[in-house]
Design an enzyme around this catalytic site. Structure first.
Site, PDB file in Angstrom:
ATOM      1  N   CYS A 144      12.804  -1.424 -11.888  1.00  0.00           N
ATOM      2  CA  CYS A 144      12.941  -2.878 -11.855  1.00  0.00           C
ATOM      3  C   CYS A 144      12.610  -3.475 -13.217  1.00  0.00           C
ATOM      4  O   CYS A 144      11.554  -3.179 -13.791  1.00  0.00           O
ATOM      5  CB  CYS A 144      12.004  -3.461 -10.791  1.00  0.00           C
ATOM      6  SG  CYS A 144      12.009  -5.263 -10.743  1.00  0.00           S
ATOM      7  N   CYS A 164       5.432  -4.610  -6.731  1.00  0.00           N
ATOM      8  CA  CYS A 164       5.441  -3.137  -6.822  1.00  0.00           C
ATOM      9  C   CYS A 164       4.576  -2.660  -7.985  1.00  0.00           C
ATOM     10  O   CYS A 164       5.081  -2.241  -9.027  1.00  0.00           O
ATOM     11  CB  CYS A 164       6.865  -2.640  -6.989  1.00  0.00           C
ATOM     12  SG  CYS A 164       7.937  -3.082  -5.616  1.00  0.00           S
ATOM     13  N   CYS A 169      15.818  -7.668  -5.829  1.00  0.00           N
ATOM     14  CA  CYS A 169      14.582  -6.914  -5.667  1.00  0.00           C
ATOM     15  C   CYS A 169      14.974  -5.530  -5.168  1.00  0.00           C
ATOM     16  O   CYS A 169      15.690  -5.413  -4.169  1.00  0.00           O
ATOM     17  CB  CYS A 169      13.661  -7.615  -4.668  1.00  0.00           C
ATOM     18  SG  CYS A 169      12.217  -6.640  -4.214  1.00  0.00           S
ATOM     19  N   GLN A 229       7.543  -5.296  11.804  1.00  0.00           N
ATOM     20  CA  GLN A 229       7.266  -4.438  10.657  1.00  0.00           C
ATOM     21  C   GLN A 229       8.433  -4.475   9.674  1.00  0.00           C
ATOM     22  O   GLN A 229       9.593  -4.459  10.075  1.00  0.00           O
ATOM     23  CB  GLN A 229       7.024  -3.004  11.128  1.00  0.00           C
ATOM     24  CG  GLN A 229       5.756  -2.820  11.942  1.00  0.00           C
ATOM     25  CD  GLN A 229       4.510  -2.667  11.077  1.00  0.00           C
ATOM     26  OE1 GLN A 229       4.538  -2.904   9.868  1.00  0.00           O
ATOM     27  NE2 GLN A 229       3.409  -2.291  11.696  1.00  0.00           N
ATOM     28  N   TYR A 282      -3.426  -6.731  19.961  1.00  0.00           N
ATOM     29  CA  TYR A 282      -2.711  -7.278  18.791  1.00  0.00           C
ATOM     30  C   TYR A 282      -1.255  -6.797  18.870  1.00  0.00           C
ATOM     31  O   TYR A 282      -0.722  -6.200  17.939  1.00  0.00           O
ATOM     32  CB  TYR A 282      -3.352  -6.829  17.476  1.00  0.00           C
ATOM     33  CG  TYR A 282      -4.843  -7.029  17.389  1.00  0.00           C
ATOM     34  CD1 TYR A 282      -5.383  -8.265  17.027  1.00  0.00           C
ATOM     35  CD2 TYR A 282      -5.726  -5.994  17.655  1.00  0.00           C
ATOM     36  CE1 TYR A 282      -6.761  -8.454  16.952  1.00  0.00           C
ATOM     37  CE2 TYR A 282      -7.100  -6.159  17.581  1.00  0.00           C
ATOM     38  CZ  TYR A 282      -7.615  -7.397  17.229  1.00  0.00           C
ATOM     39  OH  TYR A 282      -8.970  -7.577  17.150  1.00  0.00           O
ATOM     40  N   GLU A 341      -1.927 -10.681  22.618  1.00  0.00           N
ATOM     41  CA  GLU A 341      -1.609 -11.254  21.302  1.00  0.00           C
ATOM     42  C   GLU A 341      -1.988 -12.730  21.308  1.00  0.00           C
ATOM     43  O   GLU A 341      -1.795 -13.421  22.314  1.00  0.00           O
ATOM     44  CB  GLU A 341      -0.116 -11.075  21.013  1.00  0.00           C
ATOM     45  CG  GLU A 341       0.414 -11.818  19.799  1.00  0.00           C
ATOM     46  CD  GLU A 341      -0.270 -11.393  18.515  1.00  0.00           C
ATOM     47  OE1 GLU A 341      -0.752 -12.298  17.807  1.00  0.00           O
ATOM     48  OE2 GLU A 341      -0.321 -10.194  18.221  1.00  0.00           O
ATOM     49  N   ASP A 358      -3.870  -2.449  16.875  1.00  0.00           N
ATOM     50  CA  ASP A 358      -3.159  -2.609  15.595  1.00  0.00           C
ATOM     51  C   ASP A 358      -3.590  -3.953  15.025  1.00  0.00           C
ATOM     52  O   ASP A 358      -2.815  -4.914  15.003  1.00  0.00           O
ATOM     53  CB  ASP A 358      -1.651  -2.548  15.833  1.00  0.00           C
ATOM     54  CG  ASP A 358      -0.857  -2.589  14.530  1.00  0.00           C
ATOM     55  OD1 ASP A 358      -1.480  -2.576  13.446  1.00  0.00           O
ATOM     56  OD2 ASP A 358       0.387  -2.650  14.593  1.00  0.00           O
ATOM     57  N   CYS A 371      -3.674  -1.345   8.734  1.00  0.00           N
ATOM     58  CA  CYS A 371      -3.072  -1.643   7.435  1.00  0.00           C
ATOM     59  C   CYS A 371      -4.141  -1.716   6.340  1.00  0.00           C
ATOM     60  O   CYS A 371      -3.838  -2.035   5.198  1.00  0.00           O
ATOM     61  CB  CYS A 371      -2.280  -2.944   7.479  1.00  0.00           C
ATOM     62  SG  CYS A 371      -3.265  -4.381   7.964  1.00  0.00           S
TER      63      CYS A 371
END
Length: 469
Positions: A81, A90, A168, A291, A320, A341, A397, A424
């Site tokens: 890039c 990134c 991108c 996702q 979640y 949720e 999650d 995450c």
């Protein structure tokens, strides 16, 4: 000798921080001390010998800007890039992909050892992608202006300065066509981009979603107004693009850096697109959480399903749950699934997704997981003559902050045979694993999955088994 701001030094990069910054020490010979002075330097790789300019000095460490690579690391590559250094996305593009996967494995392993207390754990290789480009199904592109006119691209790292870049390399190529059409429309009809400082102008962001399995496209323009002038003309342009399914507006008139407002106005199509994970179809609206890397999401969920070891007889809680992505994946193999949720719209989507997939063994509840599950546990005892609520498997999650301790305690009280934890953030995962290990569970399986190639982020799925009664 003191390290001074704006001074240049030559350093060898010896390690990486959890944020992917190279760590090199100004040698003791230059400073006249024994240990050297550590600097954190973005865009460097372990093994680089680099000329660095000091930009900030703290008591025991500092930050540097890469000025020149004197001797490149064998693990250094030229970023594909052209705006990789300016863009805040990134940050690992200058590193070979193989080395990125090793970095992410080490990051997870170090957190589990240091925070989780698992001194001897060895984390397996990160599950990566064969082609780690063009993987994102969602982009939120900010609009602004510069001396050339309207610009659209991405914010420079840790700023809200707009870097004009139509393409991108981790997003689908069709995004370029969409951005050009929106810019052309704005120029022709004199529709001003949003000015963040003044709070003026109309077009704030373009939210673009692409269904990788279906080819459907959703475009939602976020505007600082109740309506968009000449919206019909923009719609005419966009629906000529193959796959365009809904076109809509999101109204956000608040002076905030939150991208989406609450109100959505549909201009064309059903208001959502459809896409699949495995055999499950999902309807995804502008505000749905889904996702962003569909191929790696399937890898992640298959690993979670493998760890859960479902036989068709289990009761499973999915906390979640979002729009039911993991819940519906699990429901294909479980006796009963309950999803929780906090976002009402997400639960509406989850119920609808269950319906369109003919899944009848999944129920969904609105509320905070840390409130719904403890309340369910208490009510169950009252209505079942003191009998304890039970789940065979509990899947969590959570967001980056991890699970509330009250929720973890309720999980322990319900005594599931297995807890499958999708994370995450491996630091908060490690903290929560430590709590569960102190309360009758042991970590049996853990696997990092590279959902976000070329960034420092890594997803982890792990499974804890109950070891006492």
């Amino acid at each position: 000798m003191e390290v001074k701001k704006n001074q240049d030094y030559v350093v060898t990069i010896e390690d990486l921080s959890v944020e992917g910054e190279g760590i090199g020490k100004i040698s003791e010979g230059e400073l006249g001390n024994e240990n050297g002075f550590p600097l954190f330097i973005k865009d460097t790789v372990i093994g680089d010998v680099a000329k660095v300019r000091v930009i900030k000095v703290k008591k025991n460490y500092g930050y540097g800007r890469l000025m020149e690579i004197i001797t490149p690391s064998p693990n250094r590559v030229k970023p594909l890039c052209p705006v990789a250094r300016q863009c805040g996305g990134c940050t690992l593009q200058c590193m070979t992909y193989e080395e990125q996967l090793k970095f992410k494995r080490r990051k997870v392993e170090n957190n589990l050892r240091r925070i989780g207390g698992l001194k001897d754990i060895e984390v397996p290789v990160t599950l990566g992608m064969e082609k780690p480009w063009r993987y994102r199904n969602k982009a939120q592109v900010p609009f602004g202006s510069d001396k050339e006119g309207i610009c659209a691209g991405f914010y420079a790292g840790r700023t809200h300065t707009n870097i004009d870049s139509e393409d991108c390399l981790i997003a689908p190529e069709i995004n370029q066509t969409i951005i050009r059409e929106i810019k052309s429309f704005m120029e022709e009809y004199h529709v001003a981009p949003y000015d963040e400082e003044r709070g003026t102008g109309i077009v704030r962001h373009a939210l673009i979603r692409v269904g990788f399995h279906t080819g459907q496209i959703l475009v939602c323009l976020v505007i600082n107004a109740d309506s968009l002038p000449h919206a019909d003309k923009l719609t005419e342009r966009l629906i000529k693009i193959q796959g365009m399914t809904p076109v809509c507006l999101n109204i956000n008139k608040k002076k905030t850096n939150v991208i989406l407002g609450e109100k959505v106005v549909n201009l064309f199509g059903p208001g959502y697109l459809e896409d699949k994970i495995g055999e499950v179809t999902f309807q995804i609206s502008p505000q749905s959480f889904f996702q962003v890397n569909p191929s790696q999401t399937e890898v992640l969920y298959k690993k979670a399903l493998e760890f859960a070891g479902l036989t068709g007889q289990e009761t499973v809680w999915d906390l979640y749950c979002g729009i039911g992505t993991i819940s519906l994946f699990l429901a294909k193999k479980a006796k009963q699934v309950y999803g929780v949720e906090i976002v009402p719209q997400a639960i509406d989507d989850a119920k609808n997704n269950a319906k369109i997939n003919d899944i009848a063994n999944a129920e969904f509840y609105v509320g905070k997981a840390e409130e719904v599950l403890p309340e369910y546990y208490k009510e169950y005892e009252k209505t079942h003559n003191g009998e304890t609520a039970h789940a065979d498997v509990i899947v969590v999650d959570p967001p980056r902050k991890g699970c509330e301790e009250s929720l973890l305690q309720t999980i322990v009280d319900m005594q599931p045979e297995k807890v499958v934890y999708v994370s995450c953030d491996s630091a908060t995962l490690a903290r929560d694993v430590k709590f569960l290990r102190a309360n009758g569970y042991e970590l049996k399986d853990v696997t990092p999955v590279d959902q976000f190639p070329h960034t420092v982020h890594v997803e982890v799925v792990c499974c804890l088994h109950r070891v006492n009664s």
